[in-house]
Design an enzyme around this catalytic site. Structure first.
Site, PDB file in Angstrom:
ATOM      1  N   SER A   1       0.812  -1.226   0.000  1.00 43.72           N
ATOM      2  CA  SER A   1       0.000   0.000   0.000  1.00 43.72           C
ATOM      3  C   SER A   1       0.841   1.269   0.000  1.00 43.72           C
ATOM      4  CB  SER A   1      -0.923   0.024   1.224  1.00 43.72           C
ATOM      5  OG  SER A   1      -0.162   0.023   2.418  1.00 43.72           O
ATOM      6  N   TYR A   2       2.171   1.152   0.046  1.00 46.98           N
ATOM      7  CA  TYR A   2       3.026   2.339   0.088  1.00 46.98           C
ATOM      8  C   TYR A   2       3.081   2.995  -1.288  1.00 46.98           C
ATOM      9  CZ  TYR A   2       4.861   1.157   4.751  1.00 46.98           C
ATOM     10  OH  TYR A   2       4.989   0.895   6.096  1.00 46.98           O
ATOM     11  N   GLY A   3       2.847   4.306  -1.289  1.00 49.76           N
ATOM     12  CA  GLY A   3       2.783   5.067  -2.527  1.00 49.76           C
ATOM     13  C   GLY A   3       1.387   5.630  -2.686  1.00 49.76           C
TER      14      GLY A   3
ATOM     15  N   GLY B   1       2.336   1.180  -4.734  1.00 49.49           N
ATOM     16  CA  GLY B   1       3.276   0.103  -5.026  1.00 49.49           C
ATOM     17  C   GLY B   1       4.663   0.593  -5.403  1.00 49.49           C
TER      18      GLY B   1
END
Length: 316
Positions: free
Chosen positions: A44-46, A52
């Site tokens: 979930s990072y971004g 991604g």
């Protein structure tokens, strides 16, 4: 110590821009050259279209690392899979893991982690997610499995369930710092120690409040400023203790705060987005606070009127 990559791709909170990628690769290379082999990320990072991005960059940096193959092979990527409401089966969790592997162009992850528990709001989803951890382990997509944002009671439950399925739980990741220090954190640490689970401390610097670089008149940009404005003005005693020890040790406040996490038997994963930050964090290694210094810091931490807010998904 490992390094966290939450900032890689996050425009909202950390001001990421794609032109930072070359600097991030230098940061990664510096870390690996200095013995850092654990990198924490999440699917979930971004933000927005960059969802991604952190995983994509880590995969690229590993492939392009110029060092020896054995060094490259020693890198452990610990990624977290979000408990999205549409991930309702173990098969969907398995596909999430495969998607992360595709983004990183890797055949196997070091640690596959459940990003949070759904027991507080969707308890029926929880077992499917646990079965997903079993599936990715049994298929060899990960070397180990872990959890994040689990409290002691829920940690015991998932530990026993995974054990019954023949899957060892290798790590538990929680917010753990002098700014969040208290009985809850130490209870979880005791449970981890009793079960042989490694505790990984995220936000060891309290999103930057334990760096000594900010004050009520000097706040970070973006949403962090709201939190800092509420907590930072009343951190004087703790920051003074950190500053005094740092001066005596010829260290920085950040290095003292991270070293405290290490002395408590955890693996801190401070975030890095520049070579300068990586160099400073590396100064946390190779020495240890004395028992007197630890007691001084913990006394000041317990007296802080405002603590760091807990993750909304944190369970008991």
């Amino acid at each position: 110590m490992g390094f966290g990559t939450w900032a890689w791709g996050n425009q909202l909170l950390w001001g990421y821009r794609e032109e930072m990628d070359a600097s991030l690769q230098e940061t990664f290379n510096l870390a690996v050259r200095n013995g850092i082999t654990l990198f924490d990320t999440a699917d979930s990072y971004g933000t927005g279209r960059l969802n991604g991005r952190s995983e994509i960059l880590l995969g690229k940096f590993i492939r392009e690392y110029k060092g020896a193959d054995k060094v490259r092979d020693s890198i452990v990527i610990a990624t977290k899979f979000a408990a999205y409401p549409w991930r309702l089966t173990s098969g969907q969790f398995l596909r999430a893991c495969k998607s992360s592997l595709n983004r990183m162009q890797l055949e196997q992850l070091g640690i596959g982690q459940l990003h949070w528990s759904t027991v507080n709001y969707a308890p029926l989803q929880e077992l499917a997610l646990w079965d997903g951890l079993v599936a990715i382990y049994e298929k060899g997509l990960v070397r180990g499995v872990g959890v994040s944002n689990y409290g002691p009671k829920q940690l015991l439950k998932i530990y026993e369930y995974l054990k019954s399925r023949g899957v060892p739980l290798c790590s538990a990741q929680i917010q753990f710092s002098l700014l969040s220090f208290g009985d809850d954190q130490m209870e979880l640490k005791a449970v981890c120690d009793s079960l042989g689970i490694q505790l990984i401390s995220y936000s060891p610097l309290g999103l930057g409040m334990l760096t000594g670089k900010y004050s009520a008149s000097k706040l970070p940009s973006g949403p962090r400023a709201i939190l800092f404005r509420r907590i930072l003005p009343r951190l004087g005693p703790l920051l003074n203790s950190l500053r005094g020890i740092a001066q005596r040790r010829d260290k920085t406040i950040s290095q003292v705060a991270i070293n405290w996490c290490i002395c408590k038997g955890t693996i801190p994963i401070p975030g890095v987005k520049s070579v300068r930050q990586a160099e400073e964090n590396l100064g946390s290694l190779g020495w240890r606070l004395s028992s007197e210094e630890i007691s001084e810091l913990e006394s000041a931490a317990r007296d802080c009127p405002n603590k760091m807010i807990q993750n909304i998904f944190q369970t008991r």
